[in-house]
Design an enzyme around this catalytic site. Structure first.
Site, PDB file in Angstrom:
ATOM      1  CB  SER A 109      -0.883   0.002   1.249  1.00 39.54           C
ATOM      2  OG  SER A 109      -1.491   1.254   1.439  1.00 39.54           O
ATOM      3  CE1 TYR A 146      -3.785  -1.758   5.131  1.00 38.69           C
ATOM      4  CE2 TYR A 146      -3.190   0.475   4.478  1.00 38.69           C
ATOM      5  CZ  TYR A 146      -3.598  -0.806   4.141  1.00 38.69           C
ATOM      6  OH  TYR A 146      -3.822  -1.125   2.822  1.00 38.69           O
TER       7      TYR A 146
HETATM    8  N1  LIG Z   1      -8.560  -0.503  -2.173  1.00 41.09           N
HETATM    9  C1  LIG Z   1      -7.441   0.192  -2.190  1.00 41.09           C
HETATM   10  O1  LIG Z   1      -7.411   1.331  -2.702  1.00 41.09           O
HETATM   11  C2  LIG Z   1      -6.172  -0.374  -1.623  1.00 41.09           C
HETATM   12  C3  LIG Z   1      -6.103  -1.665  -1.134  1.00 41.09           C
HETATM   13  N2  LIG Z   1      -4.891  -2.147  -0.669  1.00 41.09           N
HETATM   14  C4  LIG Z   1      -4.787  -3.511  -0.163  1.00 41.09           C
HETATM   15  O2  LIG Z   1      -5.413  -4.404  -1.075  1.00 41.09           O
HETATM   16  C5  LIG Z   1      -6.012  -5.475  -0.359  1.00 41.09           C
HETATM   17  C6  LIG Z   1      -7.474  -5.568  -0.748  1.00 41.09           C
HETATM   18  O3  LIG Z   1      -8.097  -4.336  -0.378  1.00 41.09           O
HETATM   19  P1  LIG Z   1      -9.627  -4.061  -0.671  1.00 41.09           P
HETATM   20  O4  LIG Z   1     -10.111  -5.011  -1.684  1.00 41.09           O
HETATM   21  O5  LIG Z   1      -9.770  -2.631  -0.871  1.00 41.09           O
HETATM   22  O6  LIG Z   1     -10.242  -4.415   0.755  1.00 41.09           O
HETATM   23  P2  LIG Z   1     -11.590  -5.157   1.074  1.00 41.09           P
HETATM   24  O7  LIG Z   1     -11.857  -4.993   2.528  1.00 41.09           O
HETATM   25  O8  LIG Z   1     -12.647  -4.759   0.095  1.00 41.09           O
HETATM   26  O9  LIG Z   1     -11.177  -6.670   0.802  1.00 41.09           O
HETATM   27  C7  LIG Z   1     -10.338  -7.369   1.673  1.00 41.09           C
HETATM   28  C8  LIG Z   1     -10.864  -8.774   1.785  1.00 41.09           C
HETATM   29  O10 LIG Z   1     -10.013  -9.512   2.643  1.00 41.09           O
HETATM   30  C9  LIG Z   1     -10.827 -10.346   3.455  1.00 41.09           C
HETATM   31  N3  LIG Z   1     -10.119 -10.659   4.685  1.00 41.09           N
HETATM   32  C10 LIG Z   1      -9.790  -9.787   5.685  1.00 41.09           C
HETATM   33  N4  LIG Z   1      -9.157 -10.446   6.669  1.00 41.09           N
HETATM   34  C11 LIG Z   1      -9.068 -11.748   6.280  1.00 41.09           C
HETATM   35  C12 LIG Z   1      -8.542 -12.915   6.863  1.00 41.09           C
HETATM   36  N5  LIG Z   1      -7.968 -12.897   8.081  1.00 41.09           N
HETATM   37  N6  LIG Z   1      -8.633 -14.071   6.184  1.00 41.09           N
HETATM   38  C13 LIG Z   1      -9.223 -14.128   4.962  1.00 41.09           C
HETATM   39  N7  LIG Z   1      -9.758 -13.061   4.355  1.00 41.09           N
HETATM   40  C14 LIG Z   1      -9.679 -11.885   5.016  1.00 41.09           C
HETATM   41  C15 LIG Z   1     -12.090  -9.539   3.710  1.00 41.09           C
HETATM   42  O11 LIG Z   1     -13.184 -10.364   4.039  1.00 41.09           O
HETATM   43  C16 LIG Z   1     -12.285  -8.809   2.383  1.00 41.09           C
HETATM   44  O12 LIG Z   1     -13.128  -9.518   1.513  1.00 41.09           O
HETATM   45  C17 LIG Z   1      -5.800  -5.211   1.117  1.00 41.09           C
HETATM   46  O13 LIG Z   1      -4.698  -5.968   1.556  1.00 41.09           O
HETATM   47  C18 LIG Z   1      -5.480  -3.732   1.166  1.00 41.09           C
HETATM   48  O14 LIG Z   1      -4.651  -3.441   2.263  1.00 41.09           O
HETATM   49  C19 LIG Z   1      -3.760  -1.393  -0.671  1.00 41.09           C
HETATM   50  C20 LIG Z   1      -3.782  -0.110  -1.105  1.00 41.09           C
HETATM   51  C21 LIG Z   1      -4.992   0.504  -1.617  1.00 41.09           C
HETATM   52  O1  LIG Z   2      -4.088   1.187   1.505  1.00 45.59           O
HETATM   53  C1  LIG Z   2      -5.121   1.783   1.323  1.00 45.59           C
HETATM   54  O2  LIG Z   2      -5.078   2.990   0.688  1.00 45.59           O
HETATM   55  C2  LIG Z   2      -6.251   3.581   0.131  1.00 45.59           C
HETATM   56  C3  LIG Z   2      -5.948   5.063  -0.090  1.00 45.59           C
HETATM   57  O3  LIG Z   2      -5.660   5.651   1.154  1.00 45.59           O
HETATM   58  P1  LIG Z   2      -6.492   6.892   1.712  1.00 45.59           P
HETATM   59  O4  LIG Z   2      -5.898   7.162   3.050  1.00 45.59           O
HETATM   60  O5  LIG Z   2      -6.268   8.007   0.733  1.00 45.59           O
HETATM   61  O6  LIG Z   2      -7.946   6.485   1.743  1.00 45.59           O
HETATM   62  C4  LIG Z   2      -7.440   3.344   1.071  1.00 45.59           C
HETATM   63  O7  LIG Z   2      -8.620   3.924   0.517  1.00 45.59           O
HETATM   64  C5  LIG Z   2      -7.608   1.858   1.282  1.00 45.59           C
HETATM   65  O8  LIG Z   2      -8.686   1.594   2.152  1.00 45.59           O
HETATM   66  C6  LIG Z   2      -6.359   1.321   1.923  1.00 45.59           C
HETATM   67  O9  LIG Z   2      -6.449  -0.090   2.014  1.00 45.59           O
END
Ligand SMILES: NC(=O)C1=CN([C@@H]2O[C@H](COP(=O)(O)OP(=O)(O)OC[C@H]3O[C@@H](n4cnc5c(N)ncnc54)[C@H](O)[C@@H]3O)[C@@H](O)[C@H]2O)C=CC1
Ligand SMILES: O=C1O[C@H](COP(=O)(O)O)[C@@H](O)[C@H](O)[C@H]1O
Length: 257
Positions: A109, A146
């Site tokens: 991230s 985080y």
């Molecule tokens: N959406 C974004 O803009 C960004 C996301 N990320 C990373 O990408 C990954 C996915 O993020 P999103 O899809 O946005 O989040 P999200 O919350 O929509 O999806 C994460 C998924 O992981 C599952 N999960 C959480 N803990 C778990 C566990 N212990 N065992 C199995 N499954 C588990 C949840 O049920 C959820 O479906 C995360 O690791 C997040 O940190 C990083 C930077 C930005």
């Molecule tokens: O790692 C992540 O980054 C995005 C962007 O960060 P933000 O502080 O600008 O919201 C965040 O939306 C997302 O939940 C997180 O997993």
């Protein structure tokens, strides 16, 4: 990648972007944390990445991993990131090397380096005229726990690559939003990752040859303080979207031909 690809966190936003974009390109094995509301189009299981048994079952028969599962909240408390993000990622790596997995793509991230956004640099660094860039060679500099967990995930990858020769690509994902960049949020526009570019960079990471990489996962935004040169050079990343092509939620320019 001919072998099945394990996608953890398949029920989340990043998982949706990947499956919508490259769902047909691989034989996926999806891992959900809780039973999905609709029957998925792919093989799947339900489990927790902090459970050795669940992770072992998930890893069985796969050749590559896209590891998204975890607590994505920048404000997530230590207990949660310790278990879901750090311990979960370590268990995933341990099982991956036991299975002989070739490639491990880790959802890192922007928050792994969030503290580079100092009061002196912001908000100018979010603007097009500013040429400040992070390129992935800098040390992590998290601004929250985080971010610490994501930097730790990267370091776990370094260890498992060096010790076990598994190929590791850490994608420092910016801000994924569907349809258009974040509105009235300069930081979010500078690190916007569109859904199609998200799918594409993950496909690149599954196809390219590399040892250990840290790349930034953002679209080709005019505003940017993350370099995407490494992703282009090593992965062949060719992003199509640019937050400057939008006025609010409306697209006002097309991608360059
Ligand atoms: N959406 C974004 O803009 C960004 C996301 N990320 C990373 O990408 C990954 C996915 O993020 P999103 O899809 O946005 O989040 P999200 O919350 O929509 O999806 C994460 C998924 O992981 C599952 N999960 C959480 N803990 C778990 C566990 N212990 N065992 C199995 N499954 C588990 C949840 O049920 C959820 O479906 C995360 O690791 C997040 O940190 C990083 C930077 C930005
Ligand atoms: O790692 C992540 O980054 C995005 C962007 O960060 P933000 O502080 O600008 O919201 C965040 O939306 C997302 O939940 C997180 O997993």
């Amino acid at each position: 990648m001919d072998d099945p690809v394990l996608l953890t966190g398949a029920g989340g936003a990043v998982g949706a972007a990947i499956l919508e974009g490259i769902g047909d390109a691989y034989e996926w094995k999806l891992m959900f944390h809780s039973p999905p509301a609709e029957e998925p189009d792919h093989d799947y299981l339900v489990g927790d990445v902090s459970s050795e048994d669940d992770v072992g079952a998930a890893m069985d028969g796969v050749g590559a991993v896209v590891h998204l599962a975890g607590d994505p909240r920048p404000e997530a408390p230590w207990d949660s990131v310790l278990s879901n993000n750090i311990d979960g990622t370590q268990k995933m790596y341990e099982a991956a090397v036991a299975e002989g997995v070739e490639k491990f793509v880790f959802a890192s991230s922007n928050h792994a380096v969030g503290a580079f956004e100092t009061d002196e640099r912001t908000p100018e660094m979010y603007r097009t005229a500013d040429d400040y860039r992070l390129d992935g060679t800098e040390l992590p500099r998290p601004g929250n726990l985080y971010g610490v967990s994501k930097a730790t995930g990267e370091v776990l990858g370094r260890y498992y690559h060096d010790e076990h020769d598994i190929s590791v690509c850490n994608i420092r994902i910016g801000n994924l939003t569907r349809g258009h960049p974040p509105i009235d949020y300069e930081r979010g526009q500078a690190m916007w990752l569109s859904y199609r570019d998200c799918a594409h960079i993950h496909e690149c990471a599954l196809e390219a040859d590399y040892g250990f990489e840290i790349v930034y996962g953002i679209s080709d935004n005019d505003r940017k303080y993350y370099s995407i040169e490494r992703a282009k050079d090593v992965l062949g990343y060719d992003p199509q979207d640019n937050s400057a092509h939008f006025d609010g939620d409306e697209r006002v320019a097309e991608p360059d031909a």
